[in-house]
Design a protein around this motif. Structure first.
Motif, mmCIF file in Angstrom:
data_model
loop_
_atom_site.group_PDB
_atom_site.id
_atom_site.type_symbol
_atom_site.label_atom_id
_atom_site.label_comp_id
_atom_site.label_asym_id
_atom_site.label_seq_id
_atom_site.Cartn_x
_atom_site.Cartn_y
_atom_site.Cartn_z
ATOM 1 N N VAL A 242 8.668 0.963 10.512
ATOM 2 C CA VAL A 242 8.949 -0.478 10.552
ATOM 3 C C VAL A 242 10.338 -0.648 9.936
ATOM 4 N N SER A 243 11.337 -1.006 10.746
ATOM 5 C CA SER A 243 12.724 -0.941 10.280
ATOM 6 C C SER A 243 13.554 -2.132 10.741
ATOM 7 N N TRP A 244 14.484 -2.537 9.898
ATOM 8 C CA TRP A 244 15.502 -3.532 10.220
ATOM 9 C C TRP A 244 14.901 -4.845 10.756
ATOM 10 N N ASN A 245 13.759 -5.251 10.237
ATOM 11 C CA ASN A 245 13.148 -6.525 10.610
ATOM 12 C C ASN A 245 13.426 -7.581 9.542
ATOM 13 N N ARG A 246 13.421 -8.841 9.944
ATOM 14 C CA ARG A 246 13.510 -9.957 9.003
ATOM 15 C C ARG A 246 12.175 -10.683 8.986
ATOM 16 N N PHE A 247 11.633 -10.886 7.775
ATOM 17 C CA PHE A 247 10.386 -11.611 7.568
ATOM 18 C C PHE A 247 10.689 -12.852 6.738
ATOM 19 N N HIS A 248 10.300 -14.014 7.207
ATOM 20 C CA HIS A 248 10.594 -15.249 6.475
ATOM 21 C C HIS A 248 9.568 -16.320 6.833
ATOM 22 N N ASP A 249 9.445 -17.313 5.965
ATOM 23 C CA ASP A 249 8.503 -18.422 6.195
ATOM 24 C C ASP A 249 7.125 -17.887 6.581
ATOM 25 N N HIS A 250 6.670 -16.920 5.791
ATOM 26 C CA HIS A 250 5.397 -16.271 6.092
ATOM 27 C C HIS A 250 4.746 -15.832 4.788
ATOM 28 N N ASP A 251 3.403 -15.764 4.772
ATOM 29 C CA ASP A 251 2.659 -15.435 3.553
ATOM 30 C C ASP A 251 2.296 -13.945 3.520
ATOM 31 N N LYS A 252 1.295 -13.535 4.260
ATOM 32 C CA LYS A 252 0.756 -12.170 4.196
ATOM 33 C C LYS A 252 1.522 -11.282 5.175
ATOM 34 N N THR A 253 2.470 -10.521 4.628
ATOM 35 C CA THR A 253 3.484 -9.917 5.481
ATOM 36 C C THR A 253 3.051 -8.579 6.069
ATOM 37 N N LEU A 254 2.842 -7.570 5.228
ATOM 38 C CA LEU A 254 2.564 -6.214 5.716
ATOM 39 C C LEU A 254 1.301 -5.678 5.047
ATOM 40 N N LEU A 255 0.258 -5.502 5.810
ATOM 41 C CA LEU A 255 -0.984 -4.908 5.313
ATOM 42 C C LEU A 255 -1.080 -3.484 5.844
ATOM 43 N N LEU A 256 -1.384 -2.550 4.955
ATOM 44 C CA LEU A 256 -1.558 -1.149 5.345
ATOM 45 C C LEU A 256 -2.918 -0.697 4.826
ATOM 46 N N SER A 257 -3.910 -0.656 5.719
ATOM 47 C CA SER A 257 -5.343 -0.458 5.459
ATOM 48 C C SER A 257 -5.980 -1.809 5.171
ATOM 49 N N HIS A 258 -7.085 -2.087 5.852
ATOM 50 C CA HIS A 258 -7.592 -3.456 5.877
ATOM 51 C C HIS A 258 -8.561 -3.801 4.755
ATOM 52 N N ASP A 259 -9.285 -2.813 4.188
ATOM 53 C CA ASP A 259 -10.143 -3.163 3.056
ATOM 54 C C ASP A 259 -10.575 -1.917 2.293
ATOM 55 N N GLU A 260 -11.341 -2.130 1.217
ATOM 56 C CA GLU A 260 -11.698 -1.037 0.310
ATOM 57 C C GLU A 260 -12.765 -0.105 0.871
ATOM 58 N N ASP A 261 -13.364 -0.420 2.012
ATOM 59 C CA ASP A 261 -14.351 0.459 2.634
ATOM 60 C C ASP A 261 -13.756 1.292 3.769
ATOM 61 N N ALA A 262 -12.427 1.288 3.888
ATOM 62 C CA ALA A 262 -11.773 1.915 5.045
ATOM 63 C C ALA A 262 -11.466 3.397 4.846
ATOM 64 N N GLY A 263 -11.857 3.972 3.722
ATOM 65 C CA GLY A 263 -11.517 5.354 3.429
ATOM 66 C C GLY A 263 -11.858 6.355 4.520
ATOM 67 N N PRO A 264 -13.055 6.309 5.118
ATOM 68 C CA PRO A 264 -13.388 7.316 6.135
ATOM 69 C C PRO A 264 -12.401 7.371 7.295
ATOM 70 N N GLN A 265 -11.796 6.252 7.634
ATOM 71 C CA GLN A 265 -10.807 6.247 8.710
ATOM 72 C C GLN A 265 -9.386 6.483 8.199
ATOM 73 N N ASP A 266 -9.088 6.023 6.979
ATOM 74 C CA ASP A 266 -7.697 5.948 6.540
ATOM 75 C C ASP A 266 -7.209 7.124 5.691
ATOM 76 N N ILE A 267 -8.104 7.766 4.946
ATOM 77 C CA ILE A 267 -7.654 8.823 4.029
ATOM 78 C C ILE A 267 -6.991 9.951 4.822
ATOM 79 N N GLY A 268 -5.791 10.349 4.377
ATOM 80 C CA GLY A 268 -5.025 11.383 5.048
ATOM 81 C C GLY A 268 -4.200 10.885 6.215
ATOM 82 N N ARG A 269 -4.217 9.560 6.454
ATOM 83 C CA ARG A 269 -3.463 8.989 7.580
ATOM 84 C C ARG A 269 -2.596 7.831 7.060
ATOM 85 N N LEU A 270 -2.277 6.898 7.924
ATOM 86 C CA LEU A 270 -1.451 5.733 7.562
ATOM 87 C C LEU A 270 -0.090 6.157 7.008
#
Length: 349
Positions: free
Chosen positions: A199-227
């Motif tokens: 994710v490069s050279w982007n402008r983010f403005h007039d926005h609240d929740k900008t960049l989420l990486l992994s959606h919740d605390e139960d996501a480990g089985p899919q996310d660990i070792g990735r992302l």
């Protein structure tokens, strides 16, 4: 008449000027306001995890090798992004994405380049979904995972959900030189085992929740070792939070971003590994956190500049060096407030 000192005469000055112009053309704009020249990677180069050869994909090439088509209407755009096979889709003008039954999220198939023409290409009212339908039972990359997507030079705004959502083990995605504002949820969310993203050279403005990486605390089985994601040279222009907010991710590289007037910058939780390098934070309450919500993450910081921030960057543990995966050149943090606003967003490529 006195002679000029060696190396200071008019001919030398002309030669130096010519050399400077040539270097500027090759490596990007000079930072004249500060007297600091951008010396690292070119502004249009693809850098980071999206360039890594992995999962059967040699870097990220998008629609290269396929036909080039132009989308000027909603119907044309939705048709092209859903087609199988490689396509370079040139977006012209302002296209409204309908809400419909999908809350405004529209699927993009593999091997696509979506690129705006000029400085006025826009997708409004909806967002792009890169990934298969959600399934918690899938815990390793499926053979048909969506992959090889490039999105550049588009202004996203007014989405009723996310503006870009990457999910379900999608991989090799490059999101570059876009503008994001006024979405109802995330600007760019990456989750559910997705991998090898820049994710490069982007402008983010007039926005609240900008960049989420992994959606919740139960996501480990899919996310660990990735992302594995690289965020570089983005302009967080008074956007509020999540720049990014990280769980579980194996290696996250956050470098040369400009943070201005944000409630917090980066949060690393649930043992995620984040390297925060050569960023510039101005008026950011919490630039970097590991004590946040849930289990602690890991965060290493180096070369950052903090101005008028209320807290220091929190650090903990060790993080794998991104150079284990790819080469890059980091600009000095002192140059970031000039080069990033000048180069980030639409109309710059």
């Amino acid at each position: 008449m006195p002679r000029s000192a060696p190396g200071t005469g008019p001919r030398t000055a002309l030669i130096l000027t010519a050399v400077t112009l040539l270097i500027s053309a090759l490596i990007g704009p000079a930072v004249a306001a500060t007297g600091t020249t951008r010396y690292a990677d070119p502004v249009n180069a693809q850098i980071g995890f999206s360039t890594v050869n992995a999962l059967g994909q040699n870097g990220t090439t998008g629609g290269a090798g396929g036909p080039t088509v132009t989308a000027a209407t909603t119907a044309q755009f939705l048709d092209y992004i859903a087609r199988p096979g490689p396509y370079v889709i040139q977006v012209t003008g302002r296209i409204t994405l309908p809400t419909g039954s999908s809350d405004g999220m529209h699927n993009v198939t593999s091997d696509k380049t979506i690129i705006g023409v000029g400085a006025n290409a826009a997708l409004v009212g909806g967002g792009l979904n890169i990934g298969l339908p959600v399934s918690d039972s899938v815990t390793s990359p499926p053979a048909n995972a969506v992959h090889n997507i490039i999105i550049r030079n588009i202004a996203f705004s007014g989405a009723t959900d996310d503006m870009i959502n990457v999910q379900m083990f999608s991989h090799h995605v490059w999101i570059d030189h876009n503008d994001f504002s006024n979405g109802d949820d995330g600007a760019v969310d990456i989750k559910r085992g997705s991998d090898f993203v820049t994710v490069s050279w982007n402008r983010f403005h007039d926005h609240d929740k900008t960049l989420l990486l992994s959606h919740d605390e139960d996501a480990g089985p899919q996310d660990i070792g990735r992302l594995r994601v690289t965020y570089h040279h983005n302009f967080f222009d008074a956007s509020d939070q999540r720049h990014p907010r990280v769980r579980f991710a194996d290696v996250v590289h956050v470098y040369n971003n400009y943070y201005r007037d944000n409630s917090y910058g980066i949060a690393s939780t649930y043992n995620a590994g984040v390297l925060v390098e050569n960023n510039y934070f101005y008026s950011v309450n919490n630039p970097g956190r590991v004590e946040f919500s849930g289990d602690l993450g890991r965060l290493v910081e180096r070369g950052n500049i903090l101005v008028d921030c209320n807290h220091a960057i929190e650090t903990r543990g060790t993080v794998t060096e991104p150079r284990t995966y790819y080469s890059y050149g980091a600009d000095p943090a002192s140059a970031v407030p000039t080069i990033v606003p000048a180069g980030a967003g639409v109309g710059k490529i």
